[in-house]
Structure formats: C-alpha cells, structure tokens
Scaffold this active site. Structure first.
Site, PDB file in Angstrom:
ATOM      1  N   SER A 179       0.800  -1.227   0.000  1.00 16.79           N
ATOM      2  CA  SER A 179       0.000   0.000   0.000  1.00 16.79           C
ATOM      3  C   SER A 179       0.831   1.274   0.000  1.00 16.79           C
ATOM      4  O   SER A 179       0.305   2.347  -0.267  1.00 16.79           O
ATOM      5  CB  SER A 179      -0.941   0.012   1.206  1.00 16.79           C
ATOM      6  OG  SER A 179      -0.223   0.203   2.401  1.00 16.79           O
ATOM      7  N   LYS A 194       0.898   5.288   6.810  1.00 16.15           N
ATOM      8  CA  LYS A 194       0.369   6.062   5.688  1.00 16.15           C
ATOM      9  C   LYS A 194       1.095   7.395   5.598  1.00 16.15           C
ATOM     10  O   LYS A 194       1.840   7.787   6.493  1.00 16.15           O
ATOM     11  CB  LYS A 194      -1.139   6.330   5.868  1.00 16.15           C
ATOM     12  CG  LYS A 194      -2.006   5.094   6.011  1.00 16.15           C
ATOM     13  CD  LYS A 194      -2.071   4.265   4.745  1.00 16.15           C
ATOM     14  CE  LYS A 194      -2.870   2.982   4.961  1.00 16.15           C
ATOM     15  NZ  LYS A 194      -2.769   2.082   3.787  1.00 16.15           N
TER      16      LYS A 194
END
Length: 265
Positions: free
Chosen positions: A70, A115
């Site tokens: 990701s 993230k």
C-alpha cells in the site's frame, strides 16, 4: 643513608583517591547481584543491555515491518522502517507529507497502520482537480515523485475539511491502499487523531540495499495554510463514494508480535 624516595605533597595529591563509602556500597551491590545471578557479571551485563533496548524501543525508536504494497514504490513488502517516537513528543505535530505509523483502533481496525499525511487540522483536501491531482487548501499537489506508477490520485472524488487535532492520510499505492478515503462514513470520518500517532517513519533500515532516509516531499511545502486558502464552496460534499478496501496482512517485527511492532498497509 636512607636512599628511599619520599613522596612529596605534590606526589600525594596526584594519587587517585580511594572510593568513598557510597562508591564502595555501589560496587558491593553490583557484586552481590552478579553473584546471585547464574552466569555472574555476563548475565548482569546482558540484562542491563536488554533493559536499555526495551526502553529505547518504548520511548525513542521502534522498527516496523511493511506487510503490504500500500505504500509502494517507496516502501516495499518486507521493508523494515525505523519509527521516530520522539518526533511529535515536544510540541511538534505531524506535517503534510510525513509518513506516520498510527494506532487505527476504532478508526481503521485493531492494528497499527502506516500512511502518508495528506492533510492536517483545518485543511481542505479535494480530489481531484482538472488534471486529476490532489488539491490541498486550493493548491494542486504533484505526487508523481512518490505515487505508484499508473495510479491516479484517487479513483473516486472526495472533498473534506480535516478537523483540528486530526489527520487525513493516504497510501502511496492508491489502488492497493485502505486509507482515509475508505472511512469517510465511519466514526471519525476516516480522520486519525494526532494523539494516536505512534511516530514518524524516518528510515528504511532493512534490507541494507534499500537503506533510505524518508524525507518529506518538497511539493507539500508549497501548500498554503488553511487560514490563507480560498473559502470552501458551500455545495461541496464531505463524503463521496468509498473505495473498496483491499485485504491487508499484519506486520511483524523479528522476535515480536504484530501488535507490538507491526503496521498495516
């Protein structure tokens, strides 16, 4: 004739002083502990080193392993990043572009996630502009330096204002990332509380061939502060279509558990 040299006052002053009562008692305590432990001083030294490493891991820095794609291309599956746990401890707060590890319990899931910060408190984050780019406080952000090749900034539109004390976070591999876009309708609106940030990922430390410092991209430096941004259009919506969340796997730190040292993708 007595030919033996007699020490002068200067000679006596240069001689090391014998340890005082406090020093002797400290050495005696260490000796008693070493005598009590199997293996003596070697075991004691190993225990001291272990306690030091535990304190370092808890308070200063902690390794996390990347479990999914990701955050590609910058962070690959199996990479280990060193998270600076002091980065936001003394008044500093996450900034746009920082790669952060946070506790997603109650927002993303019962795990730690990694993230990139796209928006901080007060920011208006919109996708997409006429050229398909992310826009923050009215400024388009060219993410080509870290966005996964072939990915768009987002496959669905969104227009949000980040509440104070929270963060809007995105994965660099947008088509394979479950991030703030997927939780706009959930409690908290997909915005992560700053208090739940564990730290900032500063280095890729393993494998050695991928050793890299994770610097903040320059493109975010040109984003104006929320107070200087154009007013938000009244018709703009806070949440649009949700992006399907891809399956992710727990991350593990060598010798530890996923809960203790892992970050979801």
């Amino acid at each position: 004739m007595d030919t033996e040299a007699q020490p002068t006052e200067r000679d006596r002053s240069s001689e090391p002083a014998p340890p005082g009562p406090e020093g002797r008692s400290r050495f005696a305590l260490v000796s008693r502990i070493a005598d009590w432990l199997p293996g003596g001083r070697i075991t004691l030294t190993a225990l001291v080193c272990l306690v030091f490493l535990l304190l370092l891991n808890t308070l200063v820095a902690q390794p996390f392993q990347i479990p999914s794609g990701s955050m590609e291309p910058g962070l690959r599956i199996g990479d280990r990043v060193l998270v600076n746990k002091l980065a936001y401890r003394f008044g500093a707060e996450p900034r746009r572009g920082d790669v952060v590890v946070f506790d997603g319990t109650g927002y993303f899931g019962d795990a730690d996630y990694i993230k990139r910060v796209a928006g901080v408190g007060g920011d208006r984050v919109v996708c997409c502009d006429e050229e398909g780019r992310l826009r923050v406080n009215g400024r388009s952000v060219d993410e080509s330096a870290f966005l996964h090749a072939g990915d768009r900034a987002s496959t669905v539109p969104f227009d949000v204002v980040v509440p104070e004390g929270r963060l809007f976070v995105l994965g660099d591999h947008r088509s394979a990332s479950s991030d703030s876009r997927d939780h706009l309708g959930s409690p908290g609106g997909g915005m992560i509380p700053v208090d739940d940030v564990i730290g900032r990922a500063d280095w890729i430390v393993w494998p050695v061939g991928h050793l890299t410092r994770l610097d903040r991209p320059d493109v975010y430096a040109r984003v104006p502060e929320a107070a200087d941004a154009p007013a938000r259009a009244p018709e703009a919506s806070d949440a649009h279509a949700r992006v399907p969340a891809p399956p992710t796997a727990h991350a593990r730190v060598p010798g530890g558990s996923a809960a203790a040292g892992g970050a979801h993708g």
